[in-house]
Design a protein around this motif. Structure first.
Motif, short mmCIF file in Angstrom:
data_model
loop_
_atom_site.label_atom_id
_atom_site.label_comp_id
_atom_site.label_asym_id
_atom_site.label_seq_id
_atom_site.Cartn_x
_atom_site.Cartn_y
_atom_site.Cartn_z
N VAL A 75 0.43 -0.99 0.49
CA VAL A 75 0.48 0.35 0.26
C VAL A 75 1.09 1.42 -0.07
N LEU A 76 0.60 2.22 -0.58
CA LEU A 76 1.59 3.27 -1.22
C LEU A 76 0.95 4.56 -0.16
N VAL A 77 1.52 4.89 0.82
CA VAL A 77 1.32 6.66 0.89
C VAL A 77 1.53 7.32 0.67
N THR A 78 1.26 8.66 0.22
CA THR A 78 1.88 9.40 0.18
C THR A 78 1.35 10.75 0.96
N PRO A 79 2.74 11.44 2.07
CA PRO A 79 1.55 12.32 2.71
C PRO A 79 1.15 13.79 2.33
N LYS A 80 0.35 13.94 2.49
CA LYS A 80 -0.87 15.34 2.00
C LYS A 80 0.09 16.66 3.06
N LYS A 81 0.35 17.74 2.60
CA LYS A 81 0.29 19.17 2.99
C LYS A 81 -0.91 19.47 3.83
N LEU A 82 -0.44 19.19 5.18
CA LEU A 82 -1.43 20.43 6.08
C LEU A 82 -0.98 22.03 6.19
N ALA A 83 -0.95 22.64 6.11
CA ALA A 83 -0.48 24.59 6.38
C ALA A 83 -1.91 25.30 7.11
N GLY A 84 -1.57 25.72 8.18
CA GLY A 84 -2.17 26.54 9.22
C GLY A 84 -1.16 27.66 9.01
N LEU A 85 -2.16 29.16 9.09
CA LEU A 85 -1.52 30.34 9.45
C LEU A 85 -2.75 30.76 10.11
N THR A 86 -1.65 31.64 11.12
CA THR A 86 -2.06 32.68 12.03
C THR A 86 -1.10 34.18 12.45
N ILE A 87 -1.61 34.70 13.19
CA ILE A 87 -1.06 36.25 13.42
C ILE A 87 -0.94 36.03 14.56
N ILE A 88 0.27 36.81 15.15
CA ILE A 88 0.12 36.77 16.55
C ILE A 88 1.48 38.40 16.70
N THR A 89 1.32 38.99 17.92
CA THR A 89 1.86 40.06 17.99
C THR A 89 3.47 39.93 17.66
N ARG A 90 4.25 40.96 17.21
CA ARG A 90 5.51 40.95 17.47
C ARG A 90 5.96 40.94 18.77
N GLU A 91 5.84 41.06 19.60
CA GLU A 91 6.11 41.29 21.46
C GLU A 91 6.65 39.71 21.57
N LEU A 92 5.20 38.49 20.83
CA LEU A 92 5.24 37.58 21.48
C LEU A 92 6.18 37.13 20.59
N ALA A 93 6.69 37.41 18.96
CA ALA A 93 6.77 36.76 17.90
C ALA A 93 8.67 36.10 19.21
N ASN A 94 9.47 38.36 19.71
CA ASN A 94 10.53 38.22 20.02
C ASN A 94 10.59 37.62 21.75
N ASP A 95 9.53 36.98 22.12
CA ASP A 95 10.04 36.86 23.30
C ASP A 95 10.65 34.82 23.26
N SER A 96 11.79 35.82 24.22
CA SER A 96 12.20 34.20 24.54
C SER A 96 11.92 33.34 25.71
N ASN A 97 11.75 33.76 25.47
CA ASN A 97 10.16 32.88 27.16
C ASN A 97 10.05 31.99 26.97
N PRO A 98 10.03 30.60 26.95
CA PRO A 98 10.04 28.74 26.95
C PRO A 98 8.06 29.32 26.62
N ALA A 99 7.29 29.96 27.45
CA ALA A 99 6.05 29.93 27.56
C ALA A 99 5.53 30.21 26.27
N ALA A 100 6.27 31.02 25.86
CA ALA A 100 5.79 32.32 24.39
C ALA A 100 5.31 31.65 23.28
N ALA A 101 6.58 29.92 23.35
CA ALA A 101 6.75 29.04 22.05
C ALA A 101 5.20 28.25 22.34
N ASP A 102 4.97 27.87 23.37
CA ASP A 102 4.27 27.42 23.77
C ASP A 102 3.16 27.42 23.39
#
Length: 279
Positions: A75-102
């Protein structure tokens, strides 16, 4: 605006992608719980299928042993692409706190989980993998006009055994599970059909097999799927991505975060899947 290292880049390190996205996707999705998860780096994944075993024979001492070949397919299985797009604040993106990544990982993963389970219980998904309802050759069991006792589930277990499979999980819609919760084991008994699962508080089981729920299982004819993990696969490409682009929402000082995972389903032994439904 041209992308540069300051406007576009990975918001999570490669090891974080697996920890915050891939692992929760497998652990929390119904697909990850009832299917055998396989990680691959290949574009395609081949599941070997032995359609017929070699044949042994009783042979006299000193006589030649008959040669037989196994009938092997795949049985041949070819994984398909599932993509998601979201928006966050710049402050959260720059936060080095592991909780921000969580926070970023959890938000993306929740929708990836929903889409994964939706695909699993949908016959066909545009640009996505085919799910269990679209598999040809599954076994079926009739529960009659309604679920009155455990008979249909007992029949399903033995039906799977006829094809050398053991059902490891039941999956149905929460509405169907709610109705099943009111069914008694037999006439005159107050013991509910759904018994508690001592290994997982809050989970129920039928005849010793865990019952899970997904809103993506159809409520038509109160379908309950019996799934054998041994013969059902979730194939996940290891090359998942979580990247951020600061240029798209420049005027609002926000950051676009894109997540991409690739996966597919494989069912090398369709008869091991048992569909229970009312008439």
């Amino acid at each position: 605006m041209a992308s540069t290292t300051s406007t576009f880049g990975s918001i999570l390190r490669p090891e974080q992608v697996g920890e915050l996205v891939i692992q929760p996707l497998i652990q929390q999705s119904i697909a990850g719980q009832v299917l055998t998860s396989v990680m691959t780096n290949s574009h395609d994944y081949r599941i070997p299928v032995v359609a017929q075993d070699p044949s042994a024979s009783w042979v006299a001492e000193g006589a030649e042993i008959p040669v037989t070949d196994a009938d092997v397919d795949e049985v041949l299985v070819t994984p398909k692409k599932l993509a998601g797009l979201t928006i966050i604040t710049r402050e959260l993106a720059n936060d080095s706190n592991p909780a921000a990544a969580d926070v970023v990982g959890a938000g993306i993963t929740r929708d990836l989980i929903r889409k994964t389970d939706q695909a699993l219980f949908t016959a066909t998904t545009t640009d996505g993998p085919g799910g269990i309802p679209g598999v040809s050759g599954v076994s079926t069991v009739s529960a009659g006009a309604s679920y009155a006792n455990v008979d249909a589930f007992s029949d399903a277990l033995y039906t799977a055994e006829q094809f050398n499979a053991t059902i490891s999980a039941w999956v149905t819609n929460p509405a169907t599970a709610k109705a099943l919760a009111k069914v008694k084991e037999q006439s005159g008994s107050n013991k509910p059909l759904l018994g508690p699962d001592p290994t997982t508080p809050g989970r129920r089981q039928i005849l010793g097999v865990p019952l899970l729920t997904s809103p993506y299982v159809t409520t038509t004819n109160n379908v309950v799927w019996g799934i054998c993990t041994q013969y059902a696969y979730l194939i996940v490409r290891e090359e998942a991505e979580v990247e951020a682009d600061r240029s798209v929402f420049f005027t609002s000082d926000r950051v676009a975060v894109r997540a991409i995972v690739r996966f597919g389903f494989g069912f090398p032994h369709p008869a091991s899947l048992v569909k229970i439904a009312t008439s």
